[in-house]
Design a protein around this motif. Sequence first.
Motif, PDB file in Angstrom:
ATOM      1  N   THR A   8      44.068  -0.508 -43.637  1.00 28.99           N
ATOM      2  CA  THR A   8      43.285  -0.413 -42.559  1.00 28.99           C
ATOM      3  C   THR A   8      41.922   0.185 -42.657  1.00 28.99           C
ATOM      4  O   THR A   8      42.144   1.404 -43.397  1.00 28.99           O
ATOM      5  N   PRO A   9      41.080  -0.085 -41.910  1.00 31.58           N
ATOM      6  CA  PRO A   9      39.797   0.507 -42.192  1.00 31.58           C
ATOM      7  C   PRO A   9      40.013   2.059 -41.755  1.00 31.58           C
ATOM      8  O   PRO A   9      40.523   2.289 -40.905  1.00 31.58           O
ATOM      9  N   GLY A  50      35.852   4.996 -37.780  1.00 27.40           N
ATOM     10  CA  GLY A  50      34.333   4.878 -37.651  1.00 27.40           C
ATOM     11  C   GLY A  50      33.503   5.349 -36.474  1.00 27.40           C
ATOM     12  O   GLY A  50      34.250   6.127 -35.605  1.00 27.40           O
ATOM     13  N   SER A 101      33.462   3.826 -33.699  1.00 25.52           N
ATOM     14  CA  SER A 101      34.027   3.658 -32.476  1.00 25.52           C
ATOM     15  C   SER A 101      35.023   4.342 -32.135  1.00 25.52           C
ATOM     16  O   SER A 101      35.675   4.506 -31.061  1.00 25.52           O
ATOM     17  N   GLN A 102      35.619   5.214 -33.057  1.00 24.15           N
ATOM     18  CA  GLN A 102      36.511   6.249 -32.653  1.00 24.15           C
ATOM     19  C   GLN A 102      36.076   7.538 -32.282  1.00 24.15           C
ATOM     20  O   GLN A 102      36.759   8.693 -32.247  1.00 24.15           O
ATOM     21  N   ALA A 106      26.653  -2.924 -34.345  1.00 23.51           N
ATOM     22  CA  ALA A 106      27.276  -4.023 -35.263  1.00 23.51           C
ATOM     23  C   ALA A 106      26.438  -4.052 -36.530  1.00 23.51           C
ATOM     24  O   ALA A 106      26.887  -4.646 -37.746  1.00 23.51           O
ATOM     25  N   PRO A 119      26.307  -0.374 -41.126  1.00 22.77           N
ATOM     26  CA  PRO A 119      27.325  -0.576 -42.373  1.00 22.77           C
ATOM     27  C   PRO A 119      28.553   0.281 -42.133  1.00 22.77           C
ATOM     28  O   PRO A 119      28.406   1.422 -41.541  1.00 22.77           O
ATOM     29  N   LEU A 120      29.897  -0.317 -42.313  1.00 23.93           N
ATOM     30  CA  LEU A 120      31.062   0.262 -42.130  1.00 23.93           C
ATOM     31  C   LEU A 120      30.841   1.644 -42.871  1.00 23.93           C
ATOM     32  O   LEU A 120      31.475   2.837 -42.334  1.00 23.93           O
ATOM     33  N   GLY A 121      30.596   1.770 -44.233  1.00 21.51           N
ATOM     34  CA  GLY A 121      30.603   3.103 -45.013  1.00 21.51           C
ATOM     35  C   GLY A 121      29.619   3.979 -44.222  1.00 21.51           C
ATOM     36  O   GLY A 121      30.130   5.249 -44.212  1.00 21.51           O
ATOM     37  N   GLY A 148      29.179   4.323 -41.004  1.00 20.26           N
ATOM     38  CA  GLY A 148      29.590   4.886 -39.831  1.00 20.26           C
ATOM     39  C   GLY A 148      30.809   5.727 -39.998  1.00 20.26           C
ATOM     40  O   GLY A 148      31.021   6.618 -39.393  1.00 20.26           O
ATOM     41  N   GLN A 149      31.592   5.291 -41.357  1.00 20.18           N
ATOM     42  CA  GLN A 149      32.645   6.277 -41.651  1.00 20.18           C
ATOM     43  C   GLN A 149      32.264   7.470 -42.136  1.00 20.18           C
ATOM     44  O   GLN A 149      32.897   8.692 -41.895  1.00 20.18           O
ATOM     45  N   TYR A 166      31.104   9.446 -38.937  1.00 17.91           N
ATOM     46  CA  TYR A 166      32.364  10.099 -38.323  1.00 17.91           C
ATOM     47  C   TYR A 166      33.058  11.269 -38.752  1.00 17.91           C
ATOM     48  O   TYR A 166      33.259  12.360 -37.996  1.00 17.91           O
TER      49      TYR A 166
END
Length: 468
Positions: free
Chosen positions: A329-330, A333, A335-336, A361, A364-366, A368-369, A372
């Motif tokens: 699971t990711p 990010g 959203s949390q 949107a 990039p996911l990286g 955002g992580q 966070y």
Amino acid sequence: MTPPTLPASPLDGRLSGPPRAVRVWVPVVVSLVVQVPIAVLLLVHQIAGSIDADGPDRGRGPELGNGVGPGSGLVEFESAGSAIWVAVVALLLAVLTALALAVIRRYPRTVVVAIIAATAGEALLSPIGPPFVSVAFAVILAVRHGARAWAYIALATAWMLVLFVGPLTGAPWSAHLVAPTTLALLVVVGAAEFSKRRSDVRQKLHDDALARRRADEARQEAAGQQERVRIARELHDVLGHSLSQITVQANAGLHLMDRDPAEARRALVNVKETSAAALAEVRNVLGILRDPAPGSSAVRDHRSGPARPHPASEADTDVPPEPGFAPRTPGPGLSQLDNLFDTVRAGGVAVHESLSLGDAATIPLGVGQSVYRIVQESLTNVVRHSAARSARVRVDREGDALTVTVEDDGTGRTAALSSSPDATTAAPGNGLLGMRERAELLGGTFAAGPTPTGGWRVVASVPVQVRA
């Protein structure tokens, strides 16, 4: 995490060649098999010829008036004896020159000169003798082991001595012997050059393969080190934040247990939820170590064989994952972030957030992580070190960059950091180091230090489009 051992190179077997014992003793055995039997036959032939030439009047001295010159019997005896001794010397040299090949790899110069000199000495005594194939092996092996000049000079010098000094010793070399022998020597030289060239090519292939292998091992070691650092950073962020919250909530529950049981119960619920979330994130990180193909969306079940996707919800439950599965699971990010703020507020620190992400949107996911984790570690430091009552968090998107600012109203971090003239470089702990690494890995910047009012400020800026 140790990098996997590289498989054997397909060139290894071909470049190593036969075993060393075979390479050492094959020339010796071949030389003995060719030279010694012929030398023995020549010796037997000389002995037999000497016996046949021996008559009843041999050795009785001269007789007058018989028509035989004085001393003729003695001359025949000396000639036969010399031929036998020449044959004996040829046999000894056939054995010794063959055995000398066993050490030519260690002493190529000495051995090649000795073998050529011994063979030339036998040729000066008699042009008829065993074929000394040990000379061919000696020249080829000496050239291959770095004694090319010694081998060729010795060979040319010996052949010139045989041709010009041989007639003086009574062992003339006729034209029908000189021509084929010269041709044979030229063939030996050509074979030595071919063998040397082939050996150089094989050595170059071996060196290239070894260099590629070492480069692959270095890349894998570097990748393994980066992965270890990444996992350590993830575990630090997860455990540091979660354990800090658990400690704060547990202390609050202990103080309120008798005075306000409802608040104590609420604190214990927060401990349970925080620990469950932390456990899920730790499983997610450790899943990277169990997954044989990191980054794959399918994980192999070793009991049933076929690979199948891992349940996305498994990391969020309190049930341990099945053996053989790695949660994919990711990580948390942007959203949390609201959940993160709630857990910090539950610990008694008021969080005032301002999020201006634009089109989330497109982040990039990286990125955002990483954002966070930077916010998470900053708030963890607020809870653990600042004695602050409130913290302000701003995440602003300006063009192609996200800027994160976390500031508290507490007493700052340690005295060492607060009094340092350069707070960004003063004895950073693992948390500050991890935040800096996250920002710089994305091509961004990071700074942290005390504020004029006594609090602590963290500022990080990362590009939305990660550099290649």
